[in-house]
Scaffold this motif. Structure first.
Motif, PDB file in Angstrom:
ATOM      1  N   GLY A  95      67.270  39.911   3.980  1.00  0.00           N
ATOM      2  CA  GLY A  95      68.328  40.874   4.322  1.00  0.00           C
ATOM      3  C   GLY A  95      69.520  40.173   4.924  1.00  0.00           C
ATOM      4  O   GLY A  95      70.258  39.476   4.232  1.00  0.00           O
ATOM      5  N   ASN A  96      69.701  40.342   6.232  1.00  0.00           N
ATOM      6  CA  ASN A  96      70.863  39.716   6.876  1.00  0.00           C
ATOM      7  C   ASN A  96      70.434  38.638   7.866  1.00  0.00           C
ATOM      8  O   ASN A  96      71.110  38.378   8.846  1.00  0.00           O
ATOM      9  CB  ASN A  96      71.712  40.773   7.578  1.00  0.00           C
ATOM     10  CG  ASN A  96      70.911  41.529   8.624  1.00  0.00           C
ATOM     11  OD1 ASN A  96      69.695  41.347   8.742  1.00  0.00           O
ATOM     12  ND2 ASN A  96      71.584  42.356   9.394  1.00  0.00           N
ATOM     13  N   LYS A  97      69.252  38.044   7.597  1.00  0.00           N
ATOM     14  CA  LYS A  97      68.791  36.959   8.466  1.00  0.00           C
ATOM     15  C   LYS A  97      67.927  35.986   7.663  1.00  0.00           C
ATOM     16  O   LYS A  97      67.621  36.233   6.499  1.00  0.00           O
ATOM     17  CB  LYS A  97      68.002  37.540   9.641  1.00  0.00           C
ATOM     18  CG  LYS A  97      66.752  38.254   9.194  1.00  0.00           C
ATOM     19  CD  LYS A  97      66.100  39.021  10.331  1.00  0.00           C
ATOM     20  CE  LYS A  97      64.865  39.713   9.780  1.00  0.00           C
ATOM     21  NZ  LYS A  97      64.599  41.003  10.415  1.00  0.00           N
ATOM     22  N   ILE A  98      67.550  34.891   8.340  1.00  0.00           N
ATOM     23  CA  ILE A  98      66.651  33.910   7.728  1.00  0.00           C
ATOM     24  C   ILE A  98      65.323  33.971   8.471  1.00  0.00           C
ATOM     25  O   ILE A  98      65.289  34.059   9.701  1.00  0.00           O
ATOM     26  CB  ILE A  98      67.232  32.483   7.846  1.00  0.00           C
ATOM     27  CG1 ILE A  98      68.613  32.400   7.182  1.00  0.00           C
ATOM     28  CG2 ILE A  98      66.278  31.448   7.230  1.00  0.00           C
ATOM     29  CD1 ILE A  98      68.669  32.808   5.734  1.00  0.00           C
ATOM     30  N   MET A  99      64.215  33.946   7.726  1.00  0.00           N
ATOM     31  CA  MET A  99      62.897  33.893   8.337  1.00  0.00           C
ATOM     32  C   MET A  99      62.285  32.530   8.046  1.00  0.00           C
ATOM     33  O   MET A  99      62.434  31.997   6.946  1.00  0.00           O
ATOM     34  CB  MET A  99      62.005  35.016   7.785  1.00  0.00           C
ATOM     35  CG  MET A  99      62.466  36.392   8.261  1.00  0.00           C
ATOM     36  SD  MET A  99      61.667  37.775   7.415  1.00  0.00           S
ATOM     37  CE  MET A  99      60.109  37.829   8.259  1.00  0.00           C
ATOM     38  N   PHE A 100      61.623  31.943   9.065  1.00  0.00           N
ATOM     39  CA  PHE A 100      60.960  30.651   8.884  1.00  0.00           C
ATOM     40  C   PHE A 100      59.453  30.851   8.892  1.00  0.00           C
ATOM     41  O   PHE A 100      58.924  31.594   9.732  1.00  0.00           O
ATOM     42  CB  PHE A 100      61.366  29.678   9.999  1.00  0.00           C
ATOM     43  CG  PHE A 100      62.837  29.377  10.008  1.00  0.00           C
ATOM     44  CD1 PHE A 100      63.404  28.590   9.017  1.00  0.00           C
ATOM     45  CD2 PHE A 100      63.668  29.902  10.996  1.00  0.00           C
ATOM     46  CE1 PHE A 100      64.775  28.322   9.011  1.00  0.00           C
ATOM     47  CE2 PHE A 100      65.030  29.643  11.001  1.00  0.00           C
ATOM     48  CZ  PHE A 100      65.585  28.849  10.006  1.00  0.00           C
ATOM     49  N   TYR A 101      58.800  30.163   7.969  1.00  0.00           N
ATOM     50  CA  TYR A 101      57.341  30.185   7.868  1.00  0.00           C
ATOM     51  C   TYR A 101      56.845  28.739   7.879  1.00  0.00           C
ATOM     52  O   TYR A 101      57.582  27.822   7.511  1.00  0.00           O
ATOM     53  CB  TYR A 101      56.893  30.823   6.542  1.00  0.00           C
ATOM     54  CG  TYR A 101      57.110  32.311   6.445  1.00  0.00           C
ATOM     55  CD1 TYR A 101      58.367  32.843   6.170  1.00  0.00           C
ATOM     56  CD2 TYR A 101      56.040  33.197   6.616  1.00  0.00           C
ATOM     57  CE1 TYR A 101      58.559  34.215   6.072  1.00  0.00           C
ATOM     58  CE2 TYR A 101      56.230  34.574   6.508  1.00  0.00           C
ATOM     59  CZ  TYR A 101      57.487  35.070   6.233  1.00  0.00           C
ATOM     60  OH  TYR A 101      57.675  36.428   6.130  1.00  0.00           O
TER      61      TYR A 101
ATOM     62  N   HIS B  11      78.594  38.013   8.096  1.00  0.00           N
ATOM     63  CA  HIS B  11      77.753  39.072   7.539  1.00  0.00           C
ATOM     64  C   HIS B  11      78.656  39.946   6.676  1.00  0.00           C
ATOM     65  O   HIS B  11      79.772  39.582   6.380  1.00  0.00           O
ATOM     66  CB  HIS B  11      77.061  39.836   8.671  1.00  0.00           C
ATOM     67  CG  HIS B  11      75.939  39.024   9.291  1.00  0.00           C
ATOM     68  ND1 HIS B  11      74.701  38.937   8.724  1.00  0.00           N
ATOM     69  CD2 HIS B  11      75.904  38.230  10.377  1.00  0.00           C
ATOM     70  CE1 HIS B  11      73.939  38.137   9.455  1.00  0.00           C
ATOM     71  NE2 HIS B  11      74.652  37.680  10.469  1.00  0.00           N
ATOM     72  N   GLY B  12      78.158  41.087   6.256  1.00  0.00           N
ATOM     73  CA  GLY B  12      78.988  41.902   5.367  1.00  0.00           C
ATOM     74  C   GLY B  12      78.566  41.709   3.928  1.00  0.00           C
ATOM     75  O   GLY B  12      79.135  42.267   2.996  1.00  0.00           O
ATOM     76  N   GLY B  13      77.541  40.892   3.753  1.00  0.00           N
ATOM     77  CA  GLY B  13      76.954  40.695   2.436  1.00  0.00           C
ATOM     78  C   GLY B  13      75.516  40.314   2.681  1.00  0.00           C
ATOM     79  O   GLY B  13      75.124  40.052   3.818  1.00  0.00           O
ATOM     80  N   VAL B  14      74.717  40.251   1.612  1.00  0.00           N
ATOM     81  CA  VAL B  14      73.318  39.888   1.794  1.00  0.00           C
ATOM     82  C   VAL B  14      73.198  38.361   1.893  1.00  0.00           C
ATOM     83  O   VAL B  14      73.945  37.629   1.262  1.00  0.00           O
ATOM     84  CB  VAL B  14      72.443  40.495   0.658  1.00  0.00           C
ATOM     85  CG1 VAL B  14      72.922  40.042  -0.698  1.00  0.00           C
ATOM     86  CG2 VAL B  14      70.972  40.175   0.849  1.00  0.00           C
TER      87      VAL B  14
END
Ligand code: FRU
Length: 497
Positions: free
Chosen positions: A172-178, A199-202
């Motif tokens: 979405g509007n963030k990064i997830m770390f795994y 932001h303002g875009g995906v």
């Protein structure tokens, strides 16, 4: 055909036919650079995604290969990465053969049609023949969807400090770390960015990696994040963050955060045509470079550009460097050195008068559609310095420095065919320079339909497409500062094949 002759790039990768977008799964092994890409083999607009494949020995001359990954009953094959699993952590290796593991997104069209949120999941596949053929893991997906609509583009690196595989994923509007020990079982570690940057875009196509700060022993982590729309000059673009990563979370650097307060976002490229770019994995330590390639287009008009057999090309491969300057950290990009192995004709001159310049181009019969052009300007005034490429048809591509208003610009509004999309050239692209420049170093890489401008060793980059009615064959420099001189002019014409 005429389009082929006029618009098929001389030295930027294009598929022989049909649609391409993001670079995917890039890795280096045994003298070969692999490039996979979002590919639709049945048409020249976006459609059900496959991974196309190309191989190069030098990131300049590419050979297209058979399609690497096909969509299946789980979904389409969206963007992702590939790693060389030297220690066989995945257990996919057999008989001492090192597996290459691709990590990609499945996009389930039916799920999307049904209005569900969970139609994107992460999956893996492996290759035991250096990336030519792939076997999909039989327990895919390896990361189910937690209820996030845009959940894609896994980029995996091996992290020496935590001894784990680390995945950056756009959500979405963030990064997830795994993190993972075997590329199959993934543990969520942290997330980043909801309140920072543009932001303002995906958010799409992240890439996290460590870099040595030039001229020091310090290591910082760079996180590239593509965003669409909301780029600095409209549509798609790639921003980046500089900070630290401790095996779990990414913490932006204080100085970098200061810059963000002034600028909102720092961009890898301020032109309109460098999107979804990521870096190669498994570059040998003896080489040590951080190598990047981007998709040279923009979702605003990628489907409409006037190349009919194929659509889209990649940027030139670039080497990234991290520098500390101006009280912050910046990523510089420059074309990879391999490009200069193709120089056939070279002219170098000191102190060239602007009026001598056009004559020089004419008498030397330079082909501007495969050209590297470099020059310096010194003792700049509060003036406008413009560099103009044109042809007899009246097509012009103008760029330069407005040193009065502190900005670089790139103007393709009169560069030839522009009406195929309202969004292609509605305005001049600009980027603010933080201070008045005394000196300026310019490098321009030209192909038939693209210009890649690297100012001051690649601190500011602008990459854009253009579609002239005839090749551009004249170059001139103009200024209202009547005393300026062009220092150290270098013109390099390439030869390919
Ligand atoms: C970026 C992107 C990715 C996605 C792919 C689909 O250009 O939208 O987020 O995986 O293209 O082709």
């Amino acid at each position: 055909s005429i389009v082929e002759k006029l618009y098929r790039p001389n030295f930027h990768f294009t598929p022989k036919a049909n649609w391409m977008n993001d670079p995917n799964g890039m890795f280096y092994l045994n003298g070969k650079y692999h490039l996979y890409f979002q590919y639709y083999p049945d048409g020249n607009v976006w459609g059900p995604m496959h991974w196309g494949h190309a191989i190069s020995k030098d990131m300049v001359t590419w050979e297209e290969q058979p399609i690497a990954l096909y969509p299946d009953e789980i979904g389409l094959i969206f963007s992702g990465s590939a790693v060389v699993d030297k220690n066989n952590t995945s257990g996919f290796g057999k008989d001492g053969i090192t597996p290459i593991v691709a990590i990609y997104t499945y996009h389930n069209m039916q799920g999307e049609k049904d209005g569900r949120l969970d139609f994107q999941t992460q999956a893996i596949a492996y290759s035991l023949d250096e990336g030519m053929t792939w076997t999909k893991y039989d327990k895919n997906p390896v990361i189910p969807n937690p209820g996030i609509k845009d959940f894609r583009d896994p980029k995996v690196i091996w992290d020496d400090s935590s001894n784990k595989w680390i995945m950056s994923l756009a959500a979405g509007n963030k990064i997830m770390f795994y993190s993972s020990l075997n590329l199959k079982d993934w543990k969520f570690e942290s997330e980043f960015g909801e309140q920072l940057g543009a932001h303002g875009g995906v958010w799409e196509c992240p890439d996290l990696f460590p870099m040595k700060v030039e001229g020091s022993d310090e290591t910082k982590w760079v996180l590239i994040v593509s965003i669409n729309p909301a780029g600095p000059n409209g549509g798609s673009a790639a921003q980046y963050f500089v900070g630290d990563f401790d095996g779990k979370s990414f913490t932006p650097n204080e100085k970098f955060l200061n810059q963000l307060q002034h600028h909102k976002a720092i961009w890898l490229d301020y032109g309109r045509d460098n999107y979804a770019g990521v870096t190669w994995s498994n570059i040998p330590e003896s080489d040590g470079r951080r190598l990047f390639i981007g998709w040279m287009s923009n979702w605003d008009y990628a489907r409409d550009v006037p190349t009919f057999k194929w659509r889209s090309s990649m940027t030139v491969a670039r080497e990234l460097k991290l520098i500390e300057s101006n009280q912050s950290y910046y990523v510089q990009s420059l074309p990879v050195n391999e490009v200069y192995n193709y120089v056939e004709k070279e002219i170098e001159k000191d102190s060239v008068n602007p009026t001598e310049l056009s004559a020089l181009f004419n008498t030397a019969k330079i082909n501007m559609a495969k050209l590297n052009l470099q020059f310096d300007l010194k003792n700049l005034k509060d003036a406008n310095y413009s560099f103009i490429l044109s042809n007899k048809e009246g097509d012009t591509l103008a760029l330069g420095l407005d040193n009065e208003n502190n900005e670089f610009y790139l103007d393709r509004t009169k560069s030839g065919k522009v009406n195929f999309s309202e969004k292609f050239a509605p305005h001049v692209s600009k980027v603010k320079v933080s201070e008045k420049l005394q000196n300026l170093k310019v490098q321009i890489l030209l192909d038939k339909t693209s210009i890649e401008v690297f100012y001051n060793n690649g601190e500011t980059v602008m990459t854009e497409l253009f579609f002239p009615n005839q090749p551009l064959d004249t170059f001139s420099i103009h200024s209202d500062d009547k005393t300026f001189k062009i220092e150290n002019l270098k013109i390099q014409e390439f030869k390919f094949k």
